[in-house]
Motif scaffolding. Structure first.
Motif, PDB file in Angstrom:
ATOM      1  N   LEU A 170       0.933  -1.291   0.074  1.00 51.86           N
ATOM      2  CA  LEU A 170       0.058  -0.074  -0.001  1.00 51.86           C
ATOM      3  C   LEU A 170       0.688   1.332   0.032  1.00 51.86           C
ATOM      4  CD1 LEU A 170      -2.568  -1.270   2.434  1.00 51.86           C
ATOM      5  CD2 LEU A 170      -2.872  -1.182   0.045  1.00 51.86           C
ATOM      6  N   GLY A 171       2.295   1.139   0.082  1.00 50.57           N
ATOM      7  CA  GLY A 171       3.081   2.172   0.122  1.00 50.57           C
ATOM      8  C   GLY A 171       3.472   2.729   1.381  1.00 50.57           C
ATOM      9  N   SER A 172       3.030   2.042   2.406  1.00 46.46           N
ATOM     10  CA  SER A 172       3.638   2.371   3.797  1.00 46.46           C
ATOM     11  C   SER A 172       5.140   2.049   4.042  1.00 46.46           C
ATOM     12  CB  SER A 172       2.925   1.722   4.984  1.00 46.46           C
ATOM     13  OG  SER A 172       1.446   2.230   4.868  1.00 46.46           O
ATOM     14  N   ASN A 173       5.724   2.648   4.670  1.00 46.96           N
ATOM     15  CA  ASN A 173       7.304   2.080   5.079  1.00 46.96           C
ATOM     16  C   ASN A 173       7.360   2.135   6.569  1.00 46.96           C
ATOM     17  OD1 ASN A 173       8.687   4.575   5.233  1.00 46.96           O
ATOM     18  ND2 ASN A 173       7.915   4.922   3.560  1.00 46.96           N
ATOM     19  N   MET A 174       8.579   1.198   7.149  1.00 50.95           N
ATOM     20  CA  MET A 174       9.023   1.287   8.340  1.00 50.95           C
ATOM     21  C   MET A 174      10.351   1.003   8.212  1.00 50.95           C
ATOM     22  SD  MET A 174       7.509  -2.043  10.349  1.00 50.95           S
ATOM     23  CE  MET A 174       7.763  -3.601   9.693  1.00 50.95           C
ATOM     24  N   THR A 175      11.197   1.612   9.253  1.00 49.35           N
ATOM     25  CA  THR A 175      12.363   1.499   9.495  1.00 49.35           C
ATOM     26  C   THR A 175      12.653   0.688  10.851  1.00 49.35           C
ATOM     27  OG1 THR A 175      13.085   3.219   8.096  1.00 49.35           O
ATOM     28  CG2 THR A 175      14.929   2.409   9.416  1.00 49.35           C
ATOM     29  N   LEU A 176      13.349  -0.409  10.965  1.00 52.33           N
ATOM     30  CA  LEU A 176      13.658  -0.935  12.162  1.00 52.33           C
ATOM     31  C   LEU A 176      15.071  -0.909  12.556  1.00 52.33           C
ATOM     32  CD1 LEU A 176      11.281  -4.053  11.806  1.00 52.33           C
ATOM     33  CD2 LEU A 176      10.891  -1.894  12.688  1.00 52.33           C
ATOM     34  N   SER A 177      15.129  -0.576  13.736  1.00 54.54           N
ATOM     35  CA  SER A 177      16.717  -0.774  14.217  1.00 54.54           C
ATOM     36  C   SER A 177      17.223  -2.184  14.454  1.00 54.54           C
ATOM     37  CB  SER A 177      16.810  -0.031  15.658  1.00 54.54           C
ATOM     38  OG  SER A 177      16.218  -0.662  16.903  1.00 54.54           O
ATOM     39  N   ALA A 178      18.478  -2.271  14.644  1.00 52.97           N
ATOM     40  CA  ALA A 178      18.941  -3.583  15.033  1.00 52.97           C
ATOM     41  C   ALA A 178      18.515  -4.022  16.484  1.00 52.97           C
ATOM     42  CB  ALA A 178      20.529  -3.593  15.166  1.00 52.97           C
ATOM     43  N   LEU A 179      18.454  -5.384  16.450  1.00 50.93           N
ATOM     44  CA  LEU A 179      17.969  -5.974  17.675  1.00 50.93           C
ATOM     45  C   LEU A 179      19.107  -5.879  18.812  1.00 50.93           C
ATOM     46  CD1 LEU A 179      16.611  -9.427  16.186  1.00 50.93           C
ATOM     47  CD2 LEU A 179      15.140  -7.798  16.898  1.00 50.93           C
ATOM     48  N   ASP A 180      18.426  -5.625  19.885  1.00 51.83           N
ATOM     49  CA  ASP A 180      19.413  -5.628  21.232  1.00 51.83           C
ATOM     50  C   ASP A 180      19.562  -7.124  21.619  1.00 51.83           C
ATOM     51  OD1 ASP A 180      17.491  -6.112  22.791  1.00 51.83           O
ATOM     52  OD2 ASP A 180      17.269  -4.158  23.789  1.00 51.83           O
ATOM     53  N   ALA A 181      20.333  -7.763  22.794  1.00 49.62           N
ATOM     54  CA  ALA A 181      20.458  -8.903  23.055  1.00 49.62           C
ATOM     55  C   ALA A 181      19.142  -9.468  23.446  1.00 49.62           C
ATOM     56  CB  ALA A 181      21.721  -8.834  24.201  1.00 49.62           C
ATOM     57  N   ALA A 182      18.510  -8.744  23.940  1.00 46.63           N
ATOM     58  CA  ALA A 182      17.228  -9.243  24.535  1.00 46.63           C
ATOM     59  C   ALA A 182      15.788  -9.299  23.245  1.00 46.63           C
ATOM     60  CB  ALA A 182      16.545  -8.231  25.744  1.00 46.63           C
ATOM     61  N   GLY A 183      16.410  -8.889  22.256  1.00 45.25           N
ATOM     62  CA  GLY A 183      15.506  -9.226  21.094  1.00 45.25           C
ATOM     63  C   GLY A 183      14.421  -7.938  20.924  1.00 45.25           C
ATOM     64  N   THR A 184      14.581  -7.051  21.754  1.00 47.73           N
ATOM     65  CA  THR A 184      13.939  -5.619  21.338  1.00 47.73           C
ATOM     66  C   THR A 184      14.354  -4.895  20.278  1.00 47.73           C
ATOM     67  OG1 THR A 184      14.942  -4.401  23.180  1.00 47.73           O
ATOM     68  CG2 THR A 184      13.060  -5.925  23.898  1.00 47.73           C
ATOM     69  N   PHE A 185      13.757  -4.120  19.681  1.00 52.18           N
ATOM     70  CA  PHE A 185      14.172  -3.075  18.669  1.00 52.18           C
ATOM     71  C   PHE A 185      13.165  -1.857  18.710  1.00 52.18           C
ATOM     72  CE2 PHE A 185      11.006  -6.238  16.910  1.00 52.18           C
ATOM     73  CZ  PHE A 185      10.086  -5.507  16.088  1.00 52.18           C
ATOM     74  N   SER A 186      13.587  -0.760  17.975  1.00 54.22           N
ATOM     75  CA  SER A 186      12.730   0.370  17.867  1.00 54.22           C
ATOM     76  C   SER A 186      12.677   0.878  16.273  1.00 54.22           C
ATOM     77  CB  SER A 186      13.302   1.412  18.874  1.00 54.22           C
ATOM     78  OG  SER A 186      14.561   1.767  18.256  1.00 54.22           O
ATOM     79  N   GLY A 187      11.966   1.800  16.128  1.00 55.64           N
ATOM     80  CA  GLY A 187      12.022   2.242  14.898  1.00 55.64           C
ATOM     81  C   GLY A 187      10.938   3.238  14.229  1.00 55.64           C
ATOM     82  N   SER A 188      10.712   3.262  13.187  1.00 56.76           N
ATOM     83  CA  SER A 188       9.611   4.452  12.559  1.00 56.76           C
ATOM     84  C   SER A 188       8.884   3.842  11.751  1.00 56.76           C
ATOM     85  CB  SER A 188      10.283   5.654  12.286  1.00 56.76           C
ATOM     86  OG  SER A 188      11.105   5.465  11.277  1.00 56.76           O
ATOM     87  N   TYR A 189       7.627   4.292  11.781  1.00 56.35           N
ATOM     88  CA  TYR A 189       6.475   3.893  10.670  1.00 56.35           C
ATOM     89  C   TYR A 189       5.945   5.169   9.884  1.00 56.35           C
ATOM     90  CZ  TYR A 189       3.240   0.357   8.907  1.00 56.35           C
ATOM     91  OH  TYR A 189       2.446  -0.387   7.876  1.00 56.35           O
TER      92      TYR A 189
END
Length: 135
Positions: free
Chosen positions: A35-54
């Motif tokens: 649909l044209g949406s995009n997101m950017t995901l950061s690298a996973l940390d040791a616990a498997g969590t991540f952040s980013g933008s949508y």
């Protein structure tokens, strides 16, 4: 000769899926949907969590669509190559939050793909209106 080629074909067929399964899907990076949406995901940390933008291309609003932050977690990073994950997006242009859950897949050509489902909850003025707050 016929039995040799049959065995060779069987061996190739057995190696094919194993080779594809060996490729691990990585969530980090830029993702775009149909649909044209995009997101950017950061690298996973040791616990498997991540952040980013949508940045959604689809919204039921007259407001300007803004890039919105997301927070998520993946099953243990050392686990199998096609991980499950979940993340939430706090929309910066609406009084709502969306929760996504999904799995990352790698096809036979090495292309990574995310399959997700989502629930959006918007703020409503009272408990009486809660029935219409989730999509």
């Amino acid at each position: 000769m016929g039995s040799l080629s049959c065995c060779l074909l069987l061996t190739l067929a057995l190696l094919g899926p194993g080779a594809a399964a060996a490729r691990k899907c990585k969530l980090q990076g830029l993702w775009r949907n149909e649909l044209g949406s995009n997101m950017t995901l950061s690298a996973l940390d040791a616990a498997g969590t991540f952040s980013g933008s949508y940045h959604t291309a689809v919204a039921a609003t007259n407001k300007q669509i803004l890039v919105s932050p997301l927070q998520g977690a993946q099953q243990h990073p050392s686990a199998k190559g096609q991980p499950t994950f979940g993340f939430t997006v706090q929309w910066q242009f609406a009084d709502s939050t969306t929760a996504f859950v999904g799995q990352c897949f790698v096809d036979r050509r090495g292309k990574e793909m995310l399959e997700t489902m989502w629930l959006l909850r918007e703020e409503v003025p009272s408990h009486r209106d809660a029935w219409k707050a989730t999509r």
